[in-house]
Design an enzyme around this catalytic site. Sequence first.
Site, short mmCIF file in Angstrom:
data_model
loop_
_atom_site.label_atom_id
_atom_site.label_comp_id
_atom_site.label_asym_id
_atom_site.label_seq_id
_atom_site.Cartn_x
_atom_site.Cartn_y
_atom_site.Cartn_z
CB CYS A 50 -3.41 3.03 -1.22
SG CYS A 50 -2.34 1.94 -2.18
CG ASN A 51 -3.78 -1.83 -2.11
OD1 ASN A 51 -4.84 -1.40 -2.55
ND2 ASN A 51 -2.72 -2.03 -2.87
NE ARG A 52 -0.97 -4.67 2.93
CZ ARG A 52 -1.44 -5.91 2.74
NH1 ARG A 52 -1.92 -6.60 3.75
NH2 ARG A 52 -1.39 -6.45 1.55
CD GLU A 112 3.65 -3.24 -3.65
OE1 GLU A 112 4.50 -2.39 -3.94
OE2 GLU A 112 3.04 -3.25 -2.58
CD GLN A 114 6.63 0.47 -5.67
OE1 GLN A 114 5.87 -0.43 -5.96
NE2 GLN A 114 7.72 0.75 -6.35
N GLY A 187 0.18 15.02 -6.30
CA GLY A 187 0.97 14.41 -5.25
C GLY A 187 2.44 14.42 -5.63
CB ILE A 192 3.07 10.92 -7.60
CG1 ILE A 192 1.60 10.85 -7.19
CG2 ILE A 192 3.29 12.02 -8.62
CD1 ILE A 192 0.63 10.57 -8.33
#
Length: 424
Positions: A50-52, A112, A114, A187, A192
């Site tokens: 989602c960020n890259r 983080e 994840q 999701g 989620i």
Amino acid sequence: MPLIALGLNHLTAPVSLREQVAFDMDAAGEALLALTREPGVEEAMILSTCNRTELYVSVAAGAEDIPRAWLNRHHHLTPGKLDEFLYRHDEHEAVRHMFRVATGLDSMVLGEPQILGQVKDAYQQAREAQALKAPLDRLMQHTFAVAKRVRTDTRIGAHTVSVAFTAVRLAEQVFADIKQACVLLIGAGDTIELAARHLAEKQVRRLIVANRTLESAQELAGRYGGYAISLAELPQHLAEADIVISSTAARQPIVTRAMVEQAMATRRRKPMFMVDIAVPRDIEEAVGELPDIYLYGIDDLHQVIDDNRRSRAAAAHDAEAIIDLQVDRYMAWRRALTLKNPAMDMRQHAEGYRDEVLGKARAMLARGKSPEEALAFLANTLTNKLLHHPSARLREAALSGDLDLLHAAGRLYGLDEEQAKRDA
């Protein structure tokens, strides 16, 4: 074979552009095959979160611009559209970037965890697509070892704050008593599930989990005392939600403006708080224009996250020091690939002598010579052949005063260690 890391992230590009270049992981294998078929591309890995979105590629000399052109072409973008948003790291800086990404030092939420799982997934996809060769495969193995060491030796992961936790924390600031809220999660992936865990700890009044696959929603909801629905049932249940947190891999918005307008009419304009942490976005951008809707996207979480970033600055400094050392070690291994290894030549040379002398010894036995005579010939002849050239060079070194070669020979053959043992 230059190594390149090419991409864009939450610091260089807005979410509207990031979602245009995000890769659907179900089709990542085909994308990797297409990329590795480009002229000059030797191996590749695609990391898309989602960020890259990042490409890690080894290319032939002169093909350094091929991945950039391919990225534009693959996503049907105007040539040059991405240029001002892309970053590119070469060789040791590409290695450093990979290490920083995997350890969470380049994440929106500093440290983080994840992202490491996402890097491992990207690596597995590249392996299954047979898009990796030794250099990039070795880099990924080294990356996982570095990430483990950073987690073990620093406090970068202390009091872990994920994007999911940040979303829940923001919801707490909006709602005076989150225990009275009904939360809808869209999701069933890791993000989620983390949100569900945090919300269960907050003891929210009701938890609804919506997912394309109902079985996955039921499994997740069952673990945290929630209720499961399919995505098709969203319009019937959206009005119940005080808080909506969405993170799916859908390519098109799941929650539309019309759907939310209908839900708000049923709620009699009771406010709804929505967090969309998916890229591409799950909630239509126009939803944020509706009255009594408080819509936050992935980029809106920066302020909450920056507080966490400051608290981890010292640990990040320690992590950077570990990464610096490990970059040097990986690059030393990579440089060794390009050097001619004399050990291989020495072994082939010795094996050639062995086969030659062994053949002569067997011929002696065939002619009736005794085993003792054949073994003596084998041992003496092989010793003389193996030591002839080194002995000649060492005699020349002794006569000329070449102490460097004499000392190197001592280290090579372990003679200095033997001498130390005798002296002791």
